[in-house]
Design a protein around this motif. Structure first.
Motif, PDB file in Angstrom:
ATOM      1  N   VAL A  30     -20.684 -34.168  19.188  1.00 53.77           N
ATOM      2  CA  VAL A  30     -20.222 -33.238  18.154  1.00 53.77           C
ATOM      3  C   VAL A  30     -20.566 -33.812  16.772  1.00 53.77           C
ATOM      4  O   VAL A  30     -20.498 -35.030  16.558  1.00 53.77           O
ATOM      5  CB  VAL A  30     -18.692 -33.021  18.246  1.00 53.77           C
ATOM      6  N   HIS A  56     -11.276 -34.722  13.620  1.00 51.07           N
ATOM      7  CA  HIS A  56     -10.721 -33.971  14.751  1.00 51.07           C
ATOM      8  C   HIS A  56     -10.731 -34.814  16.035  1.00 51.07           C
ATOM      9  O   HIS A  56      -9.725 -34.908  16.743  1.00 51.07           O
ATOM     10  CB  HIS A  56     -11.518 -32.682  14.957  1.00 51.07           C
ATOM     11  N   ASN A  85     -20.101 -21.222  19.485  1.00 49.93           N
ATOM     12  CA  ASN A  85     -19.014 -20.259  19.443  1.00 49.93           C
ATOM     13  C   ASN A  85     -19.567 -18.863  19.657  1.00 49.93           C
ATOM     14  O   ASN A  85     -20.526 -18.463  18.992  1.00 49.93           O
ATOM     15  CB  ASN A  85     -18.310 -20.334  18.093  1.00 49.93           C
ATOM     16  N   TYR A 108     -18.292 -36.780  23.957  1.00 58.51           N
ATOM     17  CA  TYR A 108     -18.273 -35.538  23.180  1.00 58.51           C
ATOM     18  C   TYR A 108     -19.411 -35.629  22.173  1.00 58.51           C
ATOM     19  O   TYR A 108     -19.377 -36.497  21.299  1.00 58.51           O
ATOM     20  CB  TYR A 108     -16.966 -35.400  22.402  1.00 58.51           C
ATOM     21  N   HIS A 124     -25.013 -27.273  16.319  1.00 58.47           N
ATOM     22  CA  HIS A 124     -25.133 -26.994  17.750  1.00 58.47           C
ATOM     23  C   HIS A 124     -26.512 -27.395  18.258  1.00 58.47           C
ATOM     24  O   HIS A 124     -26.655 -27.887  19.372  1.00 58.47           O
ATOM     25  CB  HIS A 124     -24.885 -25.511  18.032  1.00 58.47           C
ATOM     26  N   GLU A 154     -20.267 -33.603  27.271  1.00 56.53           N
ATOM     27  CA  GLU A 154     -19.960 -32.287  26.718  1.00 56.53           C
ATOM     28  C   GLU A 154     -20.833 -32.095  25.492  1.00 56.53           C
ATOM     29  O   GLU A 154     -20.783 -32.891  24.552  1.00 56.53           O
ATOM     30  CB  GLU A 154     -18.472 -32.221  26.340  1.00 56.53           C
ATOM     31  N   GLN A 214     -16.796 -33.380  12.405  1.00 58.58           N
ATOM     32  CA  GLN A 214     -15.573 -33.329  13.209  1.00 58.58           C
ATOM     33  C   GLN A 214     -15.071 -34.720  13.602  1.00 58.58           C
ATOM     34  O   GLN A 214     -14.293 -34.857  14.550  1.00 58.58           O
ATOM     35  CB  GLN A 214     -15.794 -32.448  14.454  1.00 58.58           C
ATOM     36  N   TYR A 272      -7.165 -25.257  17.982  1.00 53.62           N
ATOM     37  CA  TYR A 272      -8.369 -25.947  18.469  1.00 53.62           C
ATOM     38  C   TYR A 272      -7.998 -27.323  19.052  1.00 53.62           C
ATOM     39  O   TYR A 272      -8.396 -27.675  20.169  1.00 53.62           O
ATOM     40  CB  TYR A 272      -9.311 -26.082  17.270  1.00 53.62           C
ATOM     41  N   SER A 274     -21.917 -26.557  22.982  1.00 50.57           N
ATOM     42  CA  SER A 274     -20.628 -25.935  22.673  1.00 50.57           C
ATOM     43  C   SER A 274     -20.618 -24.979  21.477  1.00 50.57           C
ATOM     44  O   SER A 274     -19.849 -25.175  20.537  1.00 50.57           O
ATOM     45  CB  SER A 274     -19.571 -27.042  22.461  1.00 50.57           C
ATOM     46  N   ASP A 321      -8.028 -28.812  22.932  1.00 54.47           N
ATOM     47  CA  ASP A 321      -8.795 -30.016  23.293  1.00 54.47           C
ATOM     48  C   ASP A 321      -7.926 -31.028  24.055  1.00 54.47           C
ATOM     49  O   ASP A 321      -8.414 -31.706  24.964  1.00 54.47           O
ATOM     50  CB  ASP A 321      -9.391 -30.668  22.042  1.00 54.47           C
ATOM     51  N   TYR A 336     -18.720 -26.521  26.264  1.00 55.60           N
ATOM     52  CA  TYR A 336     -17.333 -26.124  25.952  1.00 55.60           C
ATOM     53  C   TYR A 336     -17.391 -25.055  24.865  1.00 55.60           C
ATOM     54  O   TYR A 336     -17.428 -25.361  23.665  1.00 55.60           O
ATOM     55  CB  TYR A 336     -16.578 -27.368  25.490  1.00 55.60           C
TER      56      TYR A 336
HETATM   57  N1  ARG Z   1     -17.168 -25.041  19.303  1.00 55.05           N
HETATM   58  C1  ARG Z   1     -17.008 -26.126  18.381  1.00 55.05           C
HETATM   59  C2  ARG Z   1     -17.749 -25.826  17.088  1.00 55.05           C
HETATM   60  O1  ARG Z   1     -18.673 -25.080  17.088  1.00 55.05           O
HETATM   61  C3  ARG Z   1     -17.515 -27.427  18.923  1.00 55.05           C
HETATM   62  C4  ARG Z   1     -16.743 -27.935  20.098  1.00 55.05           C
HETATM   63  C5  ARG Z   1     -16.818 -29.423  20.215  1.00 55.05           C
HETATM   64  N2  ARG Z   1     -16.136 -29.919  21.358  1.00 55.05           N
HETATM   65  C6  ARG Z   1     -14.813 -30.119  21.445  1.00 55.05           C
HETATM   66  N3  ARG Z   1     -14.324 -30.532  22.581  1.00 55.05           N
HETATM   67  N4  ARG Z   1     -14.027 -29.925  20.421  1.00 55.05           N
HETATM   68  O2  ARG Z   1     -17.414 -26.373  16.054  1.00 55.05           O
END
Ligand code: ARG
Length: 643
Positions: free
Chosen positions: A407, A414, A163, A405, A172, A158, A411, A383, A161, A387, A198
């Protein structure tokens, strides 16, 4: 691909009657495996240790000056003997070998240097025949190495992702680059890879966006540039919402003041009420409520924003050689999954009520994990909740063996909370298959016009810059077929290579001048090396069968031998990258190789050399170009032939 028969006949010429092969080695894919098995078998009787046990202790070196392979004697754990003594014993009793020089000892390390001719004969044809798959190893991803019919393991990667209607920020960008690379890597190792995006596409802000679109939206602009336009709309409407918020604060103060003074505040009260009832925030809340309740119109508008954004994203991802198998997103997580998760959490006493909200107290596992909210007072999900639901859905749908993931390290908490909660829910088998691949920040990423907001703008700017650089050499420029495309690819390579230089976890400075330079270890330099090699081959083209029957004994110069030794390492570098999961592992190798190449050209000329020598050197260069290209493609780059 190369076959065992071919290897056998090559080795016969050197006096070996079969291909040395211990279990879990792949001589037809990785020439160095032949040496590993050979060395282990020769050492075995000297130290009375099983060859299979010795095999994994033989490792690659950081520099070819230290040998092609080495063995730290301590790893053999021979009782009653100091590692250095073991090393000396092995070196002195190591028998004469057709493949390896007499080993050297440095402290407890035994260094093995491969003999040049057999190595060339094993490596060069292997690269030529395996082609684009040289270095890869589809066996690594098998569920059961001894029974390929059980098929490959499955992994979800993944990544990216972003927004919807928010900037595509540096986090990103890095996720996209690293995730694309990891997907290629696992695919090369034979895993079945599901590339998943995602999207952040759910929440009250999409109500805000829809309300904003009614006010400021333009159908034309939406179709032309959905991502940019939705962002503009979002910024405008958020500004109004912010203003209204400030206004409400002021009105509330005014009302309190009036009341304390015993005066009437009815005018202010009416004004406040009006904002509360009709302001952006309330409109957005209502709109989002309609989305949650499944109102067709509201969902239709939102889905259109989402679909148009995805179409646009797909084009950009294609420039980076990325194709997703799934565009999922927060919006796609079903209520049933979240309800199911909520029930498990409650039944397992993982969650508890706290002032009307539902929380999970993770401090009992670790202080750092803190307390996490999984349901707001008003009953809506967060959020984190989405998940949790998403992870369970994905497992039901794909039965993955691993999920990564990709990321940003912002995070870390998270994801640690997510994994721990799912584990605590009694779903350890799912949680333990999940890995967070994190990375540091990009500092100072900006376009020429200001701070960067969108990936497209960044790529455009870097592409423009490369186009300028290309134009400075008019003769060369005139030969490039499609300069815009070429500049685009060079620009993308510049951005990607800068991102992949250094360990993932490190922050780095986005430096347009440095990344677009042809000096130093940059993307353009890598492309230059590939194009230069291609141009040498173009000028003196030799058919593939001629290359395969080249007389490799003519490759006698140190530079040629060094190159062959480098080519031999590529499958091991790939294997090691599966362990580090760091693009820099690949990049470091590729730069070492381009440096050896550039210092070789003067010594290993093709044009003007005697025919047999020319063909032998061509075979070497074709193999080098193949490996360089394979490495670049693994990273997600598009190797250029000319620019
Ligand atoms: N959309 C989220 C952001 O921009 C990142 C998502 C990461 N993936 C997840 N499964 N939480 O911060």
């Amino acid at each position: 691909a190369t076959s065992v028969e071919e290897l056998t006949s090559t080795l016969k010429n050197f006096g070996l009657d079969s291909v040395p092969q211990l279990p879990n080695t792949y001589p037809t894919l990785n020439p160095i495996d032949i040496y590993r098995s050979h060395i282990a078998s020769l050492i075995s009787p000297i130290v009375s240790v099983d060859a299979k046990t010795i095999l994994p202790t033989i490792s690659w070196t950081n520099s070819l000056d230290n040998g092609d392979l080495m063995l730290p004697a301590a790893a053999l754990r021979i009782k009653g003997m100091k590692p250095q003594e073991t090393a000396e014993k092995i070196a002195s009793q190591f028998p004469e070998s057709p493949l390896i020089e007499k080993p050297l000892v440095a402290g407890q390390f035994i260094r093995f240097f491969f003999k040049a001719l057999p190595l060339s004969k094993l490596v060069v044809p292997s690269v030529l025949k395996n082609g684009a798959t040289y270095g890869l190893n589809q066996n690594l991803g098998l569920k059961d190495a001894s029974d390929p019919s059980k098929g490959p393991k499955k992994i979800i990667v993944e990544f990216s992702s972003p927004n919807i209607a928010k900037p595509f920020h540096a986090g990103h960008l890095r996720s996209t680059i690293i995730g694309g690379f990891l997907s290629n890597l696992y695919q090369g190792a034979g895993w079945e890879v599901i590339r998943m995006n995602y999207l952040g596409d759910w929440g009250k802000q999409y109500g805000v966006l829809a309300v904003g679109f009614e006010k400021f939206g333009s159908e034309e602009k939406l179709l032309e540039n959905p991502i940019g336009h939705l962002y503009d709309v979002y910024v405008k409407v958020s500004a109004i919402a912010h203003e209204e918020g400030e206004k409400m604060k002021a009105l509330k103060e005014k009302i309190t003041a009036a009341k304390t003074a015993g005066e009437s505040a009815s005018e202010a009260e009416a004004e406040l009420q009006k904002i509360q009832d009709e302001g952006i925030d309330e409109q957005a809340r209502k709109y989002f409520k309609r989305m949650v309740d499944g109102d067709d119109h509201a969902l239709g508008v939102w889905r259109r924003f989402r679909d148009l954004s995805i179409t646009k994203y797909k084009q950009t991802y294609a420039r980076l050689n990325i194709n997703y198998d799934e565009y999922s997103g927060e919006s796609q997580v079903k209520d049933e999954s979240m309800d199911k998760a909520a029930k498990i959490m409650e039944d397992q006493k993982v969650s508890e009520n706290s002032d009307g909200a539902v929380i999970v107290d993770l401090t009992k596992y670790s202080k750092k994990l803190g307390k996490a909210i999984v349901k707001k007072k008003d009953g809506t999900s967060l959020y984190l909740t989405r998940d949790i639901g998403a992870m369970m859905e994905r497992y039901d749908k794909f039965h993955f063996d691993k999920m990564i993931y990709v990321v940003a390290s912002q995070q870390d908490l998270h994801l640690a909370q997510l994994f721990k909660i799912v584990d605590a829910m009694g779903l350890k088998e799912i949680a333990e298959k999940c890995v967070h691949i994190n990375f540091g920040m990009v500092l100072g990423m900006s376009t020429r016009k200001g701070t960067a907001k969108f990936l497209d703008d960044i790529l455009r700017d870097v592409g423009d810059k490369m186009h300028e650089v290309m134009r400075s050499n008019e003769d060369k420029y005139a030969q490039v077929e499609d300069p815009t495309r070429t500049a685009d690819i060079l620009g993308i390579s510049a951005v990607m290579v800068q991102d992949m230089t250094g360990k993932r976890i490190n922050n780095y400075h986005f430096d347009m001048d440095r990344m677009t330079s042809f000096e130093g270890d940059t993307g353009p330099y890598l492309q230059y090396a590939h194009a230069r090699l291609t141009s040498i081959l173009r000028k003196a083209s030799v058919p593939q069968d001629a290359l395969l029957s080249a007389d490799l004994s003519l490759l006698t110069e140190t530079h040629a031998i060094h190159l062959v030794r480098m080519l031999a390492q590529w499958p091991d570098v790939f294997f090691n990258t599966m362990r580090t999961l760091e693009p820099i592992t690949v990049l470091t190798y590729l730069f070492r190789m381009t440096h050896s190449l550039s210092s070789s050209y003067d010594h290993l000329q093709v044009v003007g050399s005697e025919e047999n020598l020319k063909v032998a050197r061509m075979a070497l260069y074709v193999a080098a170009r193949q490996v360089l290209g394979n490495g670049m493609r693994l990273l997600g780059l598009t190797p250029l032939d000319r620019w």
